[in-house]
Design an enzyme around this catalytic site. Structure first.
Site, PDB file in Angstrom:
ATOM      1  N   ASP A  52     120.525  45.213  17.806  1.00  0.00           N
ATOM      2  CA  ASP A  52     120.169  44.355  18.935  1.00  0.00           C
ATOM      3  C   ASP A  52     119.231  43.248  18.448  1.00  0.00           C
ATOM      4  O   ASP A  52     118.728  43.288  17.322  1.00  0.00           O
ATOM      5  CB  ASP A  52     119.513  45.172  20.050  1.00  0.00           C
ATOM      6  CG  ASP A  52     119.732  44.553  21.429  1.00  0.00           C
ATOM      7  OD1 ASP A  52     120.125  43.373  21.492  1.00  0.00           O
ATOM      8  OD2 ASP A  52     119.515  45.243  22.439  1.00  0.00           O
ATOM      9  N   ARG A  72     118.583  34.468  18.227  1.00  0.00           N
ATOM     10  CA  ARG A  72     120.044  34.485  18.188  1.00  0.00           C
ATOM     11  C   ARG A  72     120.554  33.435  17.203  1.00  0.00           C
ATOM     12  O   ARG A  72     121.166  32.437  17.571  1.00  0.00           O
ATOM     13  CB  ARG A  72     120.600  34.257  19.589  1.00  0.00           C
ATOM     14  CG  ARG A  72     120.198  35.343  20.572  1.00  0.00           C
ATOM     15  CD  ARG A  72     120.607  35.003  21.992  1.00  0.00           C
ATOM     16  NE  ARG A  72     120.193  36.053  22.924  1.00  0.00           N
ATOM     17  CZ  ARG A  72     120.415  36.040  24.232  1.00  0.00           C
ATOM     18  NH1 ARG A  72     121.061  35.007  24.773  1.00  0.00           N
ATOM     19  NH2 ARG A  72     120.006  37.031  25.003  1.00  0.00           N
ATOM     20  N   ASP A 130     121.936  31.246  34.788  1.00  0.00           N
ATOM     21  CA  ASP A 130     123.077  32.161  34.705  1.00  0.00           C
ATOM     22  C   ASP A 130     123.896  32.224  35.988  1.00  0.00           C
ATOM     23  O   ASP A 130     125.109  32.409  35.935  1.00  0.00           O
ATOM     24  CB  ASP A 130     122.595  33.578  34.370  1.00  0.00           C
ATOM     25  CG  ASP A 130     122.074  33.687  32.954  1.00  0.00           C
ATOM     26  OD1 ASP A 130     122.493  32.879  32.109  1.00  0.00           O
ATOM     27  OD2 ASP A 130     121.251  34.584  32.689  1.00  0.00           O
ATOM     28  N   ARG A 131     123.248  32.141  37.149  1.00  0.00           N
ATOM     29  CA  ARG A 131     123.933  32.462  38.404  1.00  0.00           C
ATOM     30  C   ARG A 131     123.887  31.273  39.362  1.00  0.00           C
ATOM     31  O   ARG A 131     122.807  30.765  39.675  1.00  0.00           O
ATOM     32  CB  ARG A 131     123.294  33.701  39.043  1.00  0.00           C
ATOM     33  CG  ARG A 131     123.493  34.958  38.197  1.00  0.00           C
ATOM     34  CD  ARG A 131     122.792  36.178  38.773  1.00  0.00           C
ATOM     35  NE  ARG A 131     121.339  36.061  38.750  1.00  0.00           N
ATOM     36  CZ  ARG A 131     120.585  36.233  37.668  1.00  0.00           C
ATOM     37  NH1 ARG A 131     121.149  36.529  36.505  1.00  0.00           N
ATOM     38  NH2 ARG A 131     119.270  36.130  37.742  1.00  0.00           N
ATOM     39  N   TYR A 150     126.038  35.754  22.144  1.00  0.00           N
ATOM     40  CA  TYR A 150     126.710  37.003  22.486  1.00  0.00           C
ATOM     41  C   TYR A 150     127.860  37.258  21.505  1.00  0.00           C
ATOM     42  O   TYR A 150     128.413  36.336  20.902  1.00  0.00           O
ATOM     43  CB  TYR A 150     127.277  36.934  23.904  1.00  0.00           C
ATOM     44  CG  TYR A 150     126.275  37.155  25.019  1.00  0.00           C
ATOM     45  CD1 TYR A 150     124.907  37.056  24.797  1.00  0.00           C
ATOM     46  CD2 TYR A 150     126.704  37.453  26.311  1.00  0.00           C
ATOM     47  CE1 TYR A 150     124.004  37.257  25.829  1.00  0.00           C
ATOM     48  CE2 TYR A 150     125.806  37.649  27.350  1.00  0.00           C
ATOM     49  CZ  TYR A 150     124.457  37.553  27.101  1.00  0.00           C
ATOM     50  OH  TYR A 150     123.563  37.754  28.114  1.00  0.00           O
ATOM     51  N   ARG A 158     124.138  47.158  25.585  1.00  0.00           N
ATOM     52  CA  ARG A 158     122.818  46.548  25.385  1.00  0.00           C
ATOM     53  C   ARG A 158     121.792  47.312  26.202  1.00  0.00           C
ATOM     54  O   ARG A 158     121.948  47.456  27.410  1.00  0.00           O
ATOM     55  CB  ARG A 158     122.878  45.077  25.816  1.00  0.00           C
ATOM     56  CG  ARG A 158     121.543  44.368  25.989  1.00  0.00           C
ATOM     57  CD  ARG A 158     121.792  42.941  26.479  1.00  0.00           C
ATOM     58  NE  ARG A 158     120.558  42.208  26.762  1.00  0.00           N
ATOM     59  CZ  ARG A 158     120.516  40.927  27.138  1.00  0.00           C
ATOM     60  NH1 ARG A 158     121.648  40.248  27.269  1.00  0.00           N
ATOM     61  NH2 ARG A 158     119.360  40.331  27.377  1.00  0.00           N
ATOM     62  N   ASP A 159     120.757  47.829  25.539  1.00  0.00           N
ATOM     63  CA  ASP A 159     119.610  48.417  26.230  1.00  0.00           C
ATOM     64  C   ASP A 159     118.567  47.319  26.363  1.00  0.00           C
ATOM     65  O   ASP A 159     117.844  47.022  25.418  1.00  0.00           O
ATOM     66  CB  ASP A 159     119.069  49.611  25.439  1.00  0.00           C
ATOM     67  CG  ASP A 159     117.880  50.286  26.122  1.00  0.00           C
ATOM     68  OD1 ASP A 159     117.227  49.649  26.979  1.00  0.00           O
ATOM     69  OD2 ASP A 159     117.583  51.454  25.787  1.00  0.00           O
TER      70      ASP A 159
END
Length: 470
Positions: free
Chosen positions: A325, A372, A151-152, A406, A293-294
């Protein structure tokens, strides 16, 4: 005719032509002078006003041609007055969803220079809508695509491009640099926010009108992050939800109110929501709602309701027994407005959205409760307030044999309707971790908007054959 007569005849003819040419030149000169005087006396031609926002600009171009005739071109352009967006309209009635856009980025990327992206969204302004995503700084066929499951990195940037196209190095615009983002238009200009830096000391840079306006340091030293879809502005005030802290425990969430890229107010999260990440926000009737989103506990989504005029907020959970979710347990008999409903494995959560409007409420979720895959829209009247609320209408967006990802909300607030028409997008993730035969992780995008008609379902899946990339 003897030679002398020929000479006299030719000379006379030449003199006659010269006189005629001179007379034509004098006539053209007189006409040109007359036109200039007429332009100067015309009341509809104004002197350019560079200070006003609602002015008429006149441009006079004098082009000299080879025959010495001046041709005057007069171009008049009007600049519309720019005003802040106001969220005064209600949401439009929605009975089903129609296709708006599909970029087919992975299919096209099999044989073209298409950028590796994730965390996409759409956002509109007075001039139309654009697609946004976080680029990985490489193309699908590039050797640097190896490792883009992470991701980063220092190579990520928020990019935007014309809606419906696939993102390439040739048609995208860099909005800001970072690995987490949000962006929105206030009616006058666009604000974009990007987070970058190491996990323990990330920071945000706020851009407004194409220039950096504000910097925000980490306040908890644990991956400062934001919405991954558009923020929303009302009368120049643009609230943004940011979180810093653990993904699997209590974190520090703040609602920060910006105007023209500058901080107006900061609020710590209040209310019953216990964990907030990746909020999807929309506005109507002067209120902004964010469905989040929790990632710690809840399979039911937290809801933040923001009053942008007072710059205050409250939070709770979506009351409906329809859980949205992923991962999630089976839908329970009763929902819960004030506490997270636990259960579901293996994934702790995914970005999602809802439109909460009494009888006109719609919830989106993956068809699979464990992964997903697939995507569906459910019309659930009073989902925000009733623990017994259940679906009365259903539409498949992506069938359960295909990957999703997403999803988030957006609205074209400038479409000149009597109401705000809800729209949403679904990220169609391809590559790793589910498809490990390729080295990359990327996505395409599909977007739909509300319709009063009752339209049929179809599967808008990605459609790329991964075997072609081997």
């Amino acid at each position: 005719m003897n030679p002398n007569q020929k000479i006299i005849c030719i000379s006379a003819t030449g003199m006659t032509l010269s006189v005629v040419s001179l007379l034509i030149g004098i006539a053209n000169l007189g006409l040109n002078i007359g036109l200039h005087y007429k332009v100067g006396d015309t009341p509809g031609v104004n002197v350019p006003n560079e200070n006003g926002t609602n002015s008429t600009t006149t441009i006079i171009n004098n082009n000299t041609q080879n025959n010495f005739t001046n041709i005057t071109n007069i171009i008049q352009t009007k600049t519309e007055e720019k005003t802040f967006l106001n969220l005064t309209k209600p949401l439009c009635e929605v009975n089903s969803w129609h296709i708006l856009s599909k970029d087919n980025a992975i299919r096209i990327g099999e044989d073209a220079h298409i950028l590796v992206t994730r965390e996409p969204y759409l956002s509109c302004g007075p001039q139309g809508c654009r697609m946004f995503a976080l680029s990985q700084g490489t193309t699908l066929r590039g050797r640097h695509a190896n490792g883009t499951i992470h991701d980063r990195s220092p190579y990520r940037a928020l990019i935007s491009w014309e809606m419906g196209q696939a993102p390439s190095p040739y048609n995208t615009r860099v909005e800001c640099i970072g690995w987490s983002s949000t962006s929105c238009h206030d009616g006058k200009s666009r604000m974009s926010i990007c987070m970058s830096g190491p996990n323990n000391n990330a920071s945000a840079v706020v851009w407004y009108g194409g220039r950096p306006a504000t910097e925000i340091p980490s306040w908890a030293g644990n991956i400062l992050r934001t919405q991954e879809s558009e923020c929303v502005c009302h009368n120049g005030v643009c609230p943004v939800v940011m979180t810093d802290g653990p993904a699997n425990n209590r974190a520090a969430t703040k609602i920060i109110y910006f105007k023209e890229g500058k901080i107006q107010k900061i609020e710590e999260l209040t209310g019953s929501a216990q964990h907030i990440e990746e909020c999807s926000c929309y506005g109507a009737k002067s209120v902004i709602k964010c469905i989040c989103r929790d990632n710690w506990k809840g399979a039911n989504r937290p809801v933040i309701t923001i009053d942008p005029e007072m710059m205050t907020h409250t939070s709770k959970y979506l009351c409906s027994k329809i859980l949205t979710d992923t991962s999630r347990p089976n839908d329970p008999i009763d929902g819960d407005c004030d506490a997270p409903i636990t259960g579901g494995s293996p994934d702790p959560g995914v970005k999602g959205f809802a439109f909460l409007d009494g009888d006109n409420s719609w919830l989106g979720r993956t068809i699979s409760k464990d992964s997903r895959s697939g995507y569906e829209m459910l019309k659930v009247p009073n989902a925000e307030t009733s623990t017994q609320s259940g679906p009365v209408s259903h539409q498949v967006i992506v069938n359960n044999q295909n990957w999703s990802g997403y999803s988030g909300a957006f609205i074209d607030y400038w479409s000149n309707k009597e109401c705000f028409n809800p729209c949403f997008y679904v990220e169609l993730i391809r590559g790793r971790p589910k498809e490990s035969s390729v080295l990359w992780t990327s996505n395409s995008i599909v977007a739909l908007c509300g319709s009063k008609e009752r339209l049929g379902s179809w599967s808008w899946h990605d459609g790329a054959e991964i075997i072609y990339f081997k």
